[in-house]
Design an enzyme around this catalytic site. Structure first.
Site, short mmCIF file in Angstrom:
data_model
loop_
_atom_site.label_atom_id
_atom_site.label_comp_id
_atom_site.label_asym_id
_atom_site.label_seq_id
_atom_site.Cartn_x
_atom_site.Cartn_y
_atom_site.Cartn_z
N HIS A 38 0.82 -1.21 0.00
CA HIS A 38 0.00 0.00 0.00
C HIS A 38 0.86 1.27 0.00
O HIS A 38 0.34 2.36 -0.24
CB HIS A 38 -0.93 0.03 1.21
CG HIS A 38 -2.03 -0.98 1.16
ND1 HIS A 38 -2.86 -1.11 0.08
CD2 HIS A 38 -2.42 -1.92 2.07
CE1 HIS A 38 -3.73 -2.09 0.32
NE2 HIS A 38 -3.48 -2.60 1.52
N ASP A 54 -2.77 -10.54 -2.52
CA ASP A 54 -3.37 -10.04 -1.29
C ASP A 54 -4.82 -9.67 -1.58
O ASP A 54 -5.15 -9.21 -2.68
CB ASP A 54 -2.60 -8.82 -0.79
CG ASP A 54 -3.01 -8.39 0.60
OD1 ASP A 54 -2.24 -8.64 1.54
OD2 ASP A 54 -4.09 -7.78 0.75
N HIS A 58 -6.46 -7.25 -0.68
CA HIS A 58 -6.56 -5.82 -0.94
C HIS A 58 -5.66 -5.43 -2.10
O HIS A 58 -4.56 -5.95 -2.25
CB HIS A 58 -6.17 -5.01 0.30
CG HIS A 58 -6.95 -5.37 1.53
ND1 HIS A 58 -6.45 -6.22 2.50
CD2 HIS A 58 -8.19 -5.03 1.93
CE1 HIS A 58 -7.35 -6.37 3.45
NE2 HIS A 58 -8.42 -5.66 3.13
N ASP A 100 -4.69 -12.87 3.40
CA ASP A 100 -5.91 -12.42 4.05
C ASP A 100 -7.17 -12.78 3.26
O ASP A 100 -8.26 -12.33 3.61
CB ASP A 100 -5.87 -10.92 4.32
CG ASP A 100 -5.22 -10.13 3.20
OD1 ASP A 100 -4.94 -10.72 2.14
OD2 ASP A 100 -5.00 -8.91 3.37
#
Length: 613
Positions: A332, A368, A370, A459
């Site tokens: 991120h 991931d 996200h 995740d």
């Protein structure tokens, strides 16, 4: 943006934050969006004097650009440590204010859903004169809160005295730890020796790890343990140690801190200076959920340095492949901003190191749950780095809101960004592998990378509190699924593959998934049948959408797109107009709502006041 708690420093120079209450009950995309948004700034002065002006890295949930502003310095007061010793002995109270939907926390949404504020008049209800105190505990596996009178977590079923930090996922979730080792994992102890020697032979699998990364932790727990916590590495380390994989079958690599010059190849001076500034503070925040302490800057430099050296070691042929067991995560973190638990972008730094070692083309695959908005931003205009991401998107409603299928790159690099944005939760192994077969591998093969990097977030696995993929009757990605995707990527770039840990916050899932991936790096084949894989309808629609867009840039996809249209076209798009749009009363998973509802019931029925153990 560097947000710092308004702090009180006692005579022993220990800070206790008492102003910025951050809700870490992250259970789904919208809740995480709310958590990542900026809250009211609280400021702190470092121990050695005034900070002056600090670079401010601002961003919202759906943007990655930054604004610069100065940070004022608030007053620092002195407080007796005894006055703050019970700061965590109560539950957070959410004020009754007219908040907009986008500003609501998860508790706000939950209270609104069940109309706790609109119950029947209880003016005649008399509370007990004496409040009975009862202890509560947080699950070591999933961090969820439980009452002291239960021994198994109400959410994940883990025993309150679980041995997962000692034996990893090999420990029974139903029984307490039998043999506690006060010295901790052998891997953590043995990693100290890896600082002074590099023992990896040729054609081996190397692992990057350093126990100093465990010092990166939130100074003061808010209402809930932070999901990105040192136990993530401890659980994986314990699993590898128990299985005899590392130390044993894998080899350590020398740990060093990344240099400023190497960081400047990826990040702006604002990012580097803001992260470095945190080493002068006991506690600080870049965003309400992205914390730092005095050890965080060093941990981030160690993580980046390990990833850079793993990349150059593997590309040069001194090792076959490797796994970066590092934190804080990185995908991120963009050019200027630190966000989403990430300070420096480890995958981007590894790609830069591989290019410095001679790699002409680098592939980054990010699975991931996200979207890696930071990695996409860094290489948005690059034709030498192909970025492929598979993530939950839900039309931009899932954090961080970026990564739509039509985000393909800019300034002549169109097609070198490939986003596979799942439209809903519950996308499982078959969807991921089907996307690998028909999008990821065909594009990657045409790109022909010299080096491959996996941003491996776990995740999307069972029971993850942020990925929220483990709900009743919902599919998810299993350790076998992660292992299969890893094996499919080993056929690229001559097997020169580096796996870098990103997210994943359920310790049992993250440790079992990471172990399955490392076994593939060691040469073991995953037990997964690739014949006649049938994806979900929503997954197939996403794959069709991506193929339609990316076919313009990758000719190898044309035949694939045509074949899939003949086979699945009618099936994928039938009855689309008849789908019932379900009105979501509260964007929280069933198991979380039940857990909270049970919690609320016990509070009312027993009339208890909580106290953290």
């Amino acid at each position: 943006m560097l947000l710092v708690d308004k702090c009180h420093i006692n005579s022993e120079h220990k800070m206790v934050s008492d102003t910025l209450q951050i809700n870490h009950h992250l259970t789904n995309g919208e809740a995480e969006n709310n958590l990542h948004k900026q809250s009211e700034k609280a400021l702190c002065q470092p121990l050695n004097g005034s900070l002056g002006e600090v670079s401010s890295l601002g961003f919202g949930a759906n943007r990655t650009h930054t604004d610069e502003e100065s940070v004022d310095i608030s007053e620092v007061t002195t407080r007796d440590s005894a006055a703050t010793s019970n700061s965590n002995s109560h539950l957070d109270v959410i004020p009754k204010t007219g908040k907009r939907q986008n500003d609501m926390t998860l508790e706000d949404i939950y209270n609104k859903e069940y109309n706790f504020d609109d119950d029947d008049d209880d003016s005649d209800w008399d509370p007990l004169e004496k409040n009975i105190e009862v202890l509560k505990w947080f699950c070591v596996n999933c961090t969820m809160v439980n009452f002291d009178d239960v021994v198994h977590c109400d959410v994940c079923g883990e025993h309150r005295e679980s041995g997962i930090l000692r034996h990893g996922f090999h420990a029974s979730p139903f029984l307490p730890e039998q043999s506690l080792d006060p010295n901790g994992s052998e891997l953590i102890e043995s990693s100290k020796g890896s600082r002074s020697q590099n023992v990896a032979p040729n054609n081996s699998t190397v692992v990057g790890f350093d126990e100093r990364m465990l010092l990166h932790a939130e100074v003061e727990m808010k209402s809930h343990p932070h999901p990105e916590r040192p136990d993530r590495l401890r659980a994986i380390a314990a699993s590898l140690d128990t299985a005899g994989i590392f130390p044993g079958r894998c080899y350590p690599i020398l740990a060093r801190e990344i240099t400023r010059e190497e960081l400047l190849m990826i990040h702006s001076p604002e990012n580097i200076e803001a992260v470095e500034l945190t080493s002068r503070m006991l506690a600080s925040y870049f965003t309400p959920d992205t914390y730092a302490n005095e050890h965080s800057a060093r941990a981030a430099r160690l993580a980046a340095g390990l990833c850079a050296d793993l990349a150059s070691t593997i590309f040069s042929g001194r090792a076959k492949n490797g796994f970066a067991l590092v934190r804080p995560p990185g995908h991120h973190a963009g050019v200027k901003q630190a966000m989403g638990f990430c300070l420096h972008n480890n995958a981007a730094i590894a790609a830069s190191a591989a290019q410095a070692a001679g790699a002409k083309k680098v592939l980054i695959v990010d699975w991931d749950v996200h979207h890696g908005n930071g990695t996409q931003e860094i290489f948005d205009q690059s034709k030498s780095v192909l970025y492929v991401s598979l993530h939950r998107h839900e039309g931009g409603k899932f954090y961080p809101g970026t990564g739509a299928a039509d985000e393909v790159g800019t300034m002549g690099a169109e097609g070198y960004c490939v986003n596979i944005p799942w439209s809903r939760r519950g996308v499982g192994d078959k969807d991921y592998i089907y996307a690998f077969q028909h999008i990821v591998i065909p594009i990657a093969s045409e790109f022909a990378p010299d080096f491959t990097i996996i941003s491996a977030g776990f995740d999307a696995a069972r029971g993850d509190p942020l990925g929220c993929c483990d709900v009743r009757n919902i599919l998810l990605v299993t350790p076998a699924g992660f292992a299969q995707m890893t094996e499919m990527l080993t056929a690229l770039s001559g097997g020169k593959l580096l796996v870098i840990l990103e997210g994943g916050y359920n310790l049992r899932s993250i440790s079992s998934s990471a172990t399955a991936v490392i076994k593939v790096l060691l040469g073991e084949s995953p037990a997964c049948n690739l014949d006649d894989i049938v994806p979900s309808k929503s997954g197939l629609r996403t794959i069709f959408e991506v193929l339609k867009i990316q076919t313009k840039y990758w000719p190898a996809l044309e035949s694939t797109f045509s074949k899939l249209q003949l086979r699945w076209g009618i099936y994928a798009f039938q009855d689309t107009g008849k789908q019932v749009k379900r009105r979501r009363k509260a964007v929280v998973p069933v198991w979380w709502r039940w857990g909270r509802k049970r919690l609320f019931y016990r509070v009312l029925s027993k009339q208890l006041q909580f106290k953290v153990k």
